[in-house]
Write a protein that holds these residues in place. Structure first.
Motif, PDB file in Angstrom:
ATOM      1  N   GLU A   1      15.878  36.837 -11.003  1.00  8.10           N
ATOM      2  CA  GLU A   1      16.579  36.270  -9.847  1.00  8.10           C
ATOM      3  C   GLU A   1      17.039  34.869 -10.211  1.00  8.10           C
ATOM      4  O   GLU A   1      16.365  34.161 -10.961  1.00  8.10           O
ATOM      5  CB  GLU A   1      15.670  36.258  -8.622  1.00  8.10           C
ATOM      6  N   ALA A   2      18.204  34.508  -9.714  1.00 12.34           N
ATOM      7  CA  ALA A   2      18.785  33.205 -10.023  1.00 12.34           C
ATOM      8  C   ALA A   2      19.189  32.504  -8.732  1.00 12.34           C
ATOM      9  O   ALA A   2      19.578  33.141  -7.760  1.00 12.34           O
ATOM     10  CB  ALA A   2      19.996  33.370 -10.934  1.00 12.34           C
ATOM     11  N   ASP A   3      19.088  31.196  -8.777  1.00 17.81           N
ATOM     12  CA  ASP A   3      19.460  30.361  -7.641  1.00 17.81           C
ATOM     13  C   ASP A   3      20.094  29.105  -8.214  1.00 17.81           C
ATOM     14  O   ASP A   3      19.538  28.498  -9.137  1.00 17.81           O
ATOM     15  CB  ASP A   3      18.212  30.020  -6.830  1.00 17.81           C
ATOM     16  N   GLY A   4      21.258  28.738  -7.725  1.00 17.59           N
ATOM     17  CA  GLY A   4      21.910  27.558  -8.271  1.00 17.59           C
ATOM     18  C   GLY A   4      22.943  26.961  -7.345  1.00 17.59           C
ATOM     19  O   GLY A   4      23.341  27.556  -6.341  1.00 17.59           O
ATOM     20  N   MET A   5      23.356  25.774  -7.709  1.00 18.73           N
ATOM     21  CA  MET A   5      24.403  25.053  -6.993  1.00 18.73           C
ATOM     22  C   MET A   5      25.371  24.519  -8.039  1.00 18.73           C
ATOM     23  O   MET A   5      24.946  23.928  -9.036  1.00 18.73           O
ATOM     24  CB  MET A   5      23.811  23.888  -6.196  1.00 18.73           C
TER      25      MET A   5
ATOM     26  N   HIS B   1      11.191  38.419 -14.617  1.00 15.97           N
ATOM     27  CA  HIS B   1       9.999  39.205 -14.288  1.00 15.97           C
ATOM     28  C   HIS B   1       9.748  40.251 -15.369  1.00 15.97           C
ATOM     29  O   HIS B   1      10.674  40.704 -16.047  1.00 15.97           O
ATOM     30  CB  HIS B   1      10.183  39.901 -12.937  1.00 15.97           C
ATOM     31  N   GLU B   2       8.514  40.667 -15.506  1.00 13.30           N
ATOM     32  CA  GLU B   2       8.120  41.621 -16.540  1.00 13.30           C
ATOM     33  C   GLU B   2       8.783  42.988 -16.386  1.00 13.30           C
ATOM     34  O   GLU B   2       8.968  43.719 -17.354  1.00 13.30           O
ATOM     35  CB  GLU B   2       6.599  41.775 -16.548  1.00 13.30           C
TER      36      GLU B   2
ATOM     37  N   ILE C   1       9.911  34.961 -22.610  1.00  9.54           N
ATOM     38  CA  ILE C   1      10.992  34.643 -21.674  1.00  9.54           C
ATOM     39  C   ILE C   1      10.521  34.740 -20.217  1.00  9.54           C
ATOM     40  O   ILE C   1      11.162  34.220 -19.315  1.00  9.54           O
ATOM     41  CB  ILE C   1      12.231  35.539 -21.906  1.00  9.54           C
ATOM     42  N   LEU C   2       9.403  35.389 -19.976  1.00  7.94           N
ATOM     43  CA  LEU C   2       8.919  35.589 -18.609  1.00  7.94           C
ATOM     44  C   LEU C   2       8.619  34.257 -17.933  1.00  7.94           C
ATOM     45  O   LEU C   2       8.160  33.316 -18.560  1.00  7.94           O
ATOM     46  CB  LEU C   2       7.659  36.456 -18.612  1.00  7.94           C
ATOM     47  N   GLY C   3       8.909  34.199 -16.639  1.00  6.95           N
ATOM     48  CA  GLY C   3       8.610  33.007 -15.860  1.00  6.95           C
ATOM     49  C   GLY C   3       9.855  32.301 -15.368  1.00  6.95           C
ATOM     50  O   GLY C   3      10.965  32.843 -15.395  1.00  6.95           O
TER      51      GLY C   3
END
Length: 109
Positions: free
Chosen positions: A34-38, A28-29, A5-7
Motif C-alpha cells: 500500500e502506498a500513500d503520498g502527496m 507485506h509478506e 523489502i518487507l515493512g
C-alpha cells in the motif's frame, strides 16, 4: 533477499521549480503493498493513496510492483529502495502534463 523489502519505507523528492513530494509504501509478506503520498507539481497538490499494489521478487535485489497496468521496478541496495514513478501513467492523475518520470529513493522507517 525477499524478506529485506518487507515493512514501511519513506522517501521525499524535490525538483526545483517543478515538483516535490513524499511517499510511504508498506510491503507485506503476501505480495501486496500500500502506498500513500502527496505530490505538488506545477502548483497543483495531488494526494495519492492506494492499496492495490502487488509485488514480487524478480532477482537478486530487484522487485517488480504492479499497479493496474503500470509496472514499477524497485531496486534495493544498501538499505535504500530506488524506483521511478510517473503519476500520469500510473493513473493517479488524468492530466497528461504530469506525464513525467520521477526518480525516487526510499529508506526504511
Amino acid at each position: 533477499m525477499k524478506k529485506k523489502i518487507l515493512g514501511e519505507w519513506y522517501g521525499t523528492k524535490s525538483i526545483p521549480f517543478l515538483a516535490s513530494g513524499e511517499c510511504t509504501i508498506i510491503f507485506h509478506e503476501d505480495g501486496k503493498a500500500e502506498a500513500d503520498g502527496m505530490v505538488k507539481i506545477l502548483g497543483d497538490s495531488l494526494k495519492i493513496c492506494t492499496d492495490d499494489i502487488c509485488w514480487r521478487h524478480a532477482e537478486e535485489n530487484r522487485f517488480v510492483g504492479t499497479y493496474g497496468d503500470y509496472q514499477l521496478e524497485f531496486i534495493l541496495t544498501n538499505g535504500v529502495i530506488k524506483t521511478t514513478v510517473n503519476p500520469y501513467r500510473m493513473g493517479a492523475v488524468k492530466n497528461p502534463r504530469y506525464d513525467m518520470n520521477i526518480p525516487l529513493e526510499m529508506k526504511r522507517r
